[in-house]
Write a protein that holds these residues in place. Structure first.
Motif, short mmCIF file in Angstrom:
data_model
loop_
_atom_site.label_atom_id
_atom_site.label_comp_id
_atom_site.label_asym_id
_atom_site.label_seq_id
_atom_site.Cartn_x
_atom_site.Cartn_y
_atom_site.Cartn_z
N ILE A 8 11.49 3.30 -2.87
CA ILE A 8 12.67 3.29 -2.02
C ILE A 8 13.25 1.88 -2.00
N GLU A 9 14.50 1.76 -2.40
CA GLU A 9 15.25 0.51 -2.31
C GLU A 9 15.94 0.55 -0.95
N LEU A 10 15.60 -0.41 -0.10
CA LEU A 10 16.12 -0.41 1.27
C LEU A 10 17.34 -1.29 1.44
N LYS A 11 18.15 -0.93 2.41
CA LYS A 11 19.23 -1.81 2.83
C LYS A 11 18.60 -3.03 3.49
N GLU A 12 19.27 -4.16 3.37
CA GLU A 12 18.75 -5.39 3.94
C GLU A 12 18.49 -5.24 5.44
N GLY A 13 17.33 -5.71 5.88
CA GLY A 13 16.97 -5.69 7.29
C GLY A 13 16.26 -4.44 7.77
N ALA A 14 16.05 -3.48 6.88
CA ALA A 14 15.44 -2.20 7.29
C ALA A 14 13.92 -2.18 7.14
N ARG A 15 13.38 -3.05 6.34
CA ARG A 15 11.95 -3.02 5.98
C ARG A 15 11.03 -2.97 7.20
N GLU A 16 11.21 -3.87 8.13
CA GLU A 16 10.31 -3.95 9.28
C GLU A 16 10.40 -2.70 10.16
N LYS A 17 11.59 -2.14 10.27
CA LYS A 17 11.76 -0.90 11.06
C LYS A 17 10.92 0.23 10.48
N ILE A 18 10.96 0.36 9.17
CA ILE A 18 10.21 1.44 8.51
C ILE A 18 8.72 1.16 8.54
N LEU A 19 8.34 -0.07 8.25
CA LEU A 19 6.91 -0.41 8.25
C LEU A 19 6.28 -0.30 9.63
N ALA A 20 7.07 -0.41 10.67
CA ALA A 20 6.53 -0.25 12.03
C ALA A 20 6.08 1.18 12.28
N ARG A 21 6.75 2.14 11.67
CA ARG A 21 6.39 3.55 11.86
C ARG A 21 5.43 4.09 10.80
N ALA A 22 5.36 3.44 9.67
CA ALA A 22 4.59 3.96 8.54
C ALA A 22 3.09 4.13 8.82
N PRO A 23 2.41 3.23 9.52
CA PRO A 23 0.97 3.41 9.72
C PRO A 23 0.59 4.70 10.45
N ALA A 24 1.36 5.11 11.44
CA ALA A 24 1.05 6.37 12.14
C ALA A 24 1.22 7.56 11.21
N VAL A 25 2.24 7.53 10.39
CA VAL A 25 2.46 8.60 9.41
C VAL A 25 1.34 8.59 8.38
N GLN A 26 0.94 7.42 7.95
CA GLN A 26 -0.15 7.30 6.98
C GLN A 26 -1.44 7.90 7.54
N ALA A 27 -1.78 7.58 8.75
CA ALA A 27 -3.01 8.09 9.35
C ALA A 27 -2.97 9.61 9.49
N ALA A 28 -1.86 10.14 9.95
CA ALA A 28 -1.73 11.60 10.10
C ALA A 28 -1.79 12.29 8.75
N THR A 29 -1.16 11.70 7.75
CA THR A 29 -1.15 12.29 6.41
C THR A 29 -2.54 12.28 5.80
N ARG A 30 -3.22 11.17 5.91
CA ARG A 30 -4.57 11.08 5.33
C ARG A 30 -5.53 12.08 5.97
N ALA A 31 -5.26 12.48 7.20
CA ALA A 31 -6.11 13.44 7.90
C ALA A 31 -5.82 14.89 7.49
N GLN A 32 -4.75 15.11 6.79
CA GLN A 32 -4.38 16.46 6.38
C GLN A 32 -5.29 17.00 5.28
#
Length: 94
Positions: A8-32
């Motif tokens: 994913i190529e992000l618009k400038e300034g979006a990286r931290e917003k997405i990375l803030a939510r990614a760990p919760a999604v990662q944990a839930a996904t790995r548990a599937q």
């Protein structure tokens, strides 16, 4: 096995917003059931490029993942921040 890379190529300034939510999604996904790997990375040459690497026992397991509310919510959240998205299915060479 169903394995792929999403870049994913992000618009400038979006990286931290997405990375803030990614760990919760990662944990839930790995548990599937059926998830073999779910990892995300930032590129050293472009911090606004995220790479997700996923491996599933089969495509059906991934389809179940895609139907989950948390998956749909995360995709809906980060899609407006994309400049581009590339999906590449990968298979072992040998």
């Amino acid at each position: 096995m169903y394995k792929f890379i999403i870049t994913i190529e992000l618009k400038e300034g979006a990286r931290e917003k997405i990375l803030a939510r990614a760990p919760a999604v990662q944990a839930a996904t790995r548990a599937q059931a059926g998830c073999l790997a779910y990892d995300f990375f930032t590129c050293t040459d472009d911090p606004d490029r995220l790479v997700f690497v996923e491996a599933w026992v089969d495509e059906a397991a991934h389809e179940i993942h895609m139907a989950q509310a948390y998956t749909r919510d995360f995709i809906a959240f980060h899609t407006p921040f994309h400049r581009a998205l590339t999906f590449e299915r990968i298979i072992p060479v040998a």
